[in-house]
Design an enzyme around this catalytic site. Structure first.
Site, short mmCIF file in Angstrom:
data_model
loop_
_atom_site.label_atom_id
_atom_site.label_comp_id
_atom_site.label_asym_id
_atom_site.label_seq_id
_atom_site.Cartn_x
_atom_site.Cartn_y
_atom_site.Cartn_z
N GLN A 1 -2.85 -21.66 4.50
CA GLN A 1 -4.22 -22.11 4.80
C GLN A 1 -4.82 -22.84 3.59
O GLN A 1 -5.42 -23.89 3.74
CB GLN A 1 -5.11 -20.91 5.16
CG GLN A 1 -4.72 -20.19 6.45
CD GLN A 1 -4.94 -21.04 7.70
OE1 GLN A 1 -5.78 -21.93 7.72
NE2 GLN A 1 -4.17 -20.75 8.75
N HIS B 1 -1.20 -12.54 6.87
CA HIS B 1 -0.55 -13.01 8.09
C HIS B 1 0.80 -12.29 8.20
O HIS B 1 1.41 -11.98 7.18
CB HIS B 1 -0.33 -14.53 7.95
CG HIS B 1 0.16 -15.21 9.18
ND1 HIS B 1 1.48 -15.18 9.57
CD2 HIS B 1 -0.47 -15.96 10.11
CE1 HIS B 1 1.64 -15.88 10.68
NE2 HIS B 1 0.46 -16.37 11.03
N LYS C 1 0.14 -27.51 9.49
CA LYS C 1 -1.28 -27.21 9.30
C LYS C 1 -1.94 -28.27 8.40
O LYS C 1 -3.16 -28.33 8.33
CB LYS C 1 -1.45 -25.82 8.67
CG LYS C 1 -0.98 -24.69 9.58
CD LYS C 1 -1.33 -23.32 9.00
CE LYS C 1 -0.44 -22.23 9.54
NZ LYS C 1 -0.94 -21.61 10.78
N CYS D 1 -1.92 -13.14 14.39
CA CYS D 1 -0.80 -12.71 13.55
C CYS D 1 -1.26 -11.92 12.34
O CYS D 1 -0.69 -12.05 11.24
CB CYS D 1 0.06 -13.89 13.09
SG CYS D 1 0.90 -14.68 14.45
N ASP E 1 0.89 -17.23 -0.49
CA ASP E 1 1.01 -17.84 0.82
C ASP E 1 -0.14 -18.85 0.94
O ASP E 1 -1.27 -18.48 1.20
CB ASP E 1 0.93 -16.76 1.90
CG ASP E 1 0.90 -17.35 3.30
OD1 ASP E 1 0.94 -18.60 3.44
OD2 ASP E 1 0.84 -16.57 4.27
#
Ligand code: PLP
Ligand code: PLP
Lengths: 151, 415, 415, 151
Positions: free
Chosen positions: B211, B129, B234, B372, B208
């Site tokens: 998600q 991303h 999220k 993104c 990261d």
């Protein structure tokens, strides 16, 4: 518990006497270790001065710019730590913090009994730091650090 | 197929926790397949935020009065909940930021400029991303001698681990910054293995987890992550708050990033000294109400169970893998073995934007564009973008069936 | 004195808009005198946030479906409301950040490092909140040749304008960064005059409006501010969102600060180009729900009228100036002519922390400490801190009377 | 209005014919000005090529990678701008944007009537940019800028 009772419980005679007690106050002429504790949020500041006797504390004194709880805690520290090793003093400080935080204060030994004046502090959570600041400074002094903070 | 996939997981009941799911869009029941961009909020989160504003609000940390003590306690309780959620060792390892993007930028500034040395490299991947790519490009372009390398992505949409090993081999990589789950391909990366490889090559590793943390149980200690970030919105929580986990030793060694109140130890006109982590990294009034919302979101997913959520989503992924390839003209991007509920695809002859508008008129919310992740789209030769359906814990197999049916209809409509 | 100070301003009715004001603290009605740290939230704000989460939530900007369009519209409507609230020329001049602190840091990085030249100075003052001091110290300490100067504060607690002129005289100051209202002294600074002086000396000017924007009508165009910042949580809005106003030309010339999604124009592995302002400065998922809350807060104060709020608070200030000096042993900090409803004071023989705890047991919330303005406390010789009472639009003269009475009691108690 | 109606209204025959119309597509061998319009969010991209005749546009062509609305807008642009000055072309682009944004499309002149196929776009707010991208690129081409963006 009435709220006036609350306030009076916190600012007990014992605590207020300790806060004012001149016996443990003032920068000594000679000392072996010192450190400063700062609470950046409220501006409290405690300087702790220690003289040693081998690996034991001979005397502790403090110069505190702080609230009554902070001053009382510094005085009680100065009263309790002479004769103790670094490890013992640290353990006592930990205990003071626990008592202030949780209110558990039903120890039986004499010194610990003295610390129990801080048990009521657990009902005033933002004031726990006022109890621990001096003890943090002592820890720092004994391990050669110059400054510490209660944040 | 029955909507109750698992006896542990009553999706019909769970959907009732989300007020928005019973609204209609263009006269159709809402089919929300864009949770990967941002998830909907359960009543528990909304109510926790309301309650905090109605009964326990004040600024934190600095007040010796009841409301401030209460607000401080909630704020710090959120930190502890986050620590437990991530399996971190101490609450002090949790820094609240405004989102994942800010968290990664914090590391790029404080660790990148403050700890990495000239001649060292950051290693990221083609699959990231922009949030985990642009900050490293900015670091590279700051002319302080820090380089940037990218790990290749295979045709299947997995990280090329041989390429990772090759790019670590010269020992010049100081920080590996990789996604734990792609927001386009759904690929879950082998975090523990990556961390081991990074550490063996003398590098620290940031994941990261924007998600990943939503879809599975994450344990930063088990993975041995040095940094881990995620974003509350999220995870069924509010906007305005994100999380940076950092190992205590690393945080303690990092200079601050933003300056202001609450992050200082003492300030004079000439010289300022900084507080210890996490305060050092939380300048100014923090997201107090949002921390309460995040705490409620963590409690919400934890009560359902991250294991149950993962199992539910795995069943959805299996269902999607059975149904979507049957749609004529549809090409899925990537096909990783280990994947979460995110599917980006091209539909032959239909532009993603047109498709998304078409589906919207049937109540189906999907995202069109490059999500993104422009370099990843370039990598797969779909510069013009894709359409993406992504699942949440409230997604049902019937919604996937409806999507498939409408995709077929869209293809006819735009033929 | 009657609680209805002005026929335009029914404070009794207004208090009913704030659910928290009817709660009790230690069995006493809440007397909240810490609005300067963070204000309480009216029902309109709470409900707007709830409604956005229940009916119109999705990520903004990137979705071609109904909920995302609705969320985008609300988010951009908040920008327009903020533009109007500040009297800015275009919505593109409004950048949403996470708080005032972040907004000032943005300017310190993007303008400070990106536009100011070696040899130039930033001019701030002794009176600043740490948020408007530490970022400039960090800029000074970054070793890029940018210096820092401080304007002196007079005994009365006003900016020394002669000193300001003297420190601008050599034309080396590139940016003047001053508070528009002190969070300790209540002093309101003469912004239009300061801007004129700065501009004549070739400098740009930033105002920290964190306090001022809450208490009076601000018009950045009339003041001719180049940058202006404020923070929603002090304006009866949520945490997690702040505002940076910048003149279009200046924003357009500034490099971005945080990298990530939504702030780019195109990304390749080698090179990234950035979007125009304000997008360039809003990396990642923005505070969507919080923008809705801010919008509701702006509508709330605008409906009451900033003029009416100012008049109400002026009456409160007059009342406090009549009552507080009558408390034996009390010393007020500063005494500016133009001041807002913030009073910091020392009470002889009572430590601020002890005082604050005492008042709390009577339901009165005040703040003790140095209020993130340590140099100012040093300037006034009160290194140990002060106690601060600060007013909101819901404050009543009776609350000030109660404070005065309990201060007298406290002095007896701690004697 | 039925929702199928909605979709069919947006993707009218006229629009879809324009989107496919090969007459205005493709990079010409020679041209006097060009610029690229990029929509970073969705990936749409339009290259506009213009040949000039004094201060008037002689011909415009486009290469668009984008949705049907974007393609149709670029084609209509190429159809409408020949014979116009930069200022006239800009005004027409502004008008196209207004129509797409507000739905107001009751103009009487013929060209403006052609633009009214975009009036329905105002019911699809996220698609307004698809209409304006080509016009932004034209503006950029005529004022010598190389790239523009609809964000
Ligand atoms: C004058 C002033 N500036 C800046 C700030 C910082 O605001 P925030 O903490 O929301 O960033 C405050 C409040 O804390 C303030 O009173
Ligand atoms: C993988 C990944 N990383 C980072 C982000 C950025 O999160 P945020 O926008 O909340 O900063 C996202 C979501 O947008 C994402 O999917």
């Amino acid at each position: 518990m009435s709220e006036t009772g609350d306030i009076a419980d916190l600012y007990s005679m014992t605590l207020r006497d300790l806060a004012r007690d001149p016996a443990h106050k003032g920068r000594p002429e000679a000392f072996d270790a010192t450190a400063r504790g700062d609470n950046p949020m409220c501006g409290d500041r405690v300087d702790i001065y220690v003289t040693l006797d081998g690996d034991r504390i001979r005397e502790a004194r403090h110069v505190a710019r702080g609230c009554e709880i902070c001053q009382a805690s510094a005085s009680l520290l100065a009263e309790l730590v002479p004769g103790r090793t670094q490890a013992e003093a640290h353990a006592l400080g930990q205990r003071a913090g626990e008592i202030a935080k949780s209110g558990a204060g039903n120890d039986t030994t004499d010194e610990l009994h003295r610390l129990s004046i801080f048990a009521v502090v657990h009902k005033f959570p933002s004031r726990v730091k006022c109890v621990t600041l001096a003890w943090n400074a002592l820890d720092a002094a004994l391990s050669g650090v110059k400054e510490t903070s209660s944040e | 197929m029955d909507t109750i996939i698992s006896p542990l997981f009553d999706v019909t009941r769970i959907r009732q926790d989300f007020p928005i799911l019973s609204t209609k869009v263009h006269g159709k029941p809402l089919t929300f397949l864009d949770s990967g961009a941002s998830a909907q909020k359960p009543r528990a989160v909304i109510e926790a935020m309301t309650r905090s504003m109605e009964t326990a609000y004040a600024n934190v940390h600095r007040g010796a009065y009841h409301l401030s003590e209460a607000a401080t306690e909630s704020y710090e309780a959120a930190r502890i909940a986050t620590q437990r959620f991530l399996g971190a060792t101490e609450p002090e390892e949790i820094v609240f930021t405004s989102n994942s993007t800010a968290a990664i930028n914090f590391v790029a500034h404080s660790y990148g400029r403050g700890v990495l040395q000239p001649g060292q490299f950051v290693l990221t991947s083609e699959m990231e991303h922009h949030a985990n790519m642009v900050p490293w490009q900015m670091l590279r372009d700051a002319n302080i001698g820090i380089g940037l390398r990218y790990v290749r992505v295979t045709e299947r949409g997995e990280l090329d681990l041989e390429d990772l090993a090759a790019k670590l081999a010269d020992g010049k990589v100081g920080l590996v910054a990789l996604t734990h789950m792609s927001n386009v391909l759904g690929t879950v990366t082998p975090a523990a293995q990556i961390a081991r490889m990074a550490h063996e090559a003398g590098a620290k590793v940031l994941f990261d987890g924007s998600q990943a943390a939503v879809h599975r149980h994450v344990d930063v200690t088990a993975i041995d992550a040095d940094f881990y970030v995620f974003t509350a919105h999220k995870l069924y929580g509010p906007t305005g708050i994100g999380v940076l986990y950092g190992k205590r030793k690393l945080l303690d060694a990092m200079p601050p990033f933003l300056g202001g109140g609450d992050m200082i130890e003492s300030v004079t006109l000439e010289r300022t000294t900084y507080a210890a982590a996490p305060a050092r990294f939380e300048a100014g009034t923090p997201p107090i109400i949002e921390a309460v919302g995040l705490h409620a979101a963590i409690d919400y997913v934890t009560n359902i169970g991250m294991g149950a959520i993962e199992a539910h989503e795995r069943a959805l992924v299996d269902h999607a893998m059975a149904v979507l390839p049957g749609v004529e003209g549809l090409t899925l991007l990537g096909g990783a073995q280990d994947r979460g509920g995110v599917f980006a695809f091209a539909l032959d002859g239909v532009h993603p934007h047109d498709l998304s508008t078409f589906l919207d008129r049937h109540g189906i919310a999907v995202r069109a564009g490059r999500h993104c992740a422009e370099p990843l789209h370039t990598r797969f030769g779909v510069e013009g973008g894709t359409t993406r359906a992504s699942f949440g814990l409230y997604t049902t197999p019937e919604e996937i069936d409806l999507l498939a049916a409408k995709l077929t209809e869209a293809r006819r409509f735009f033929a």
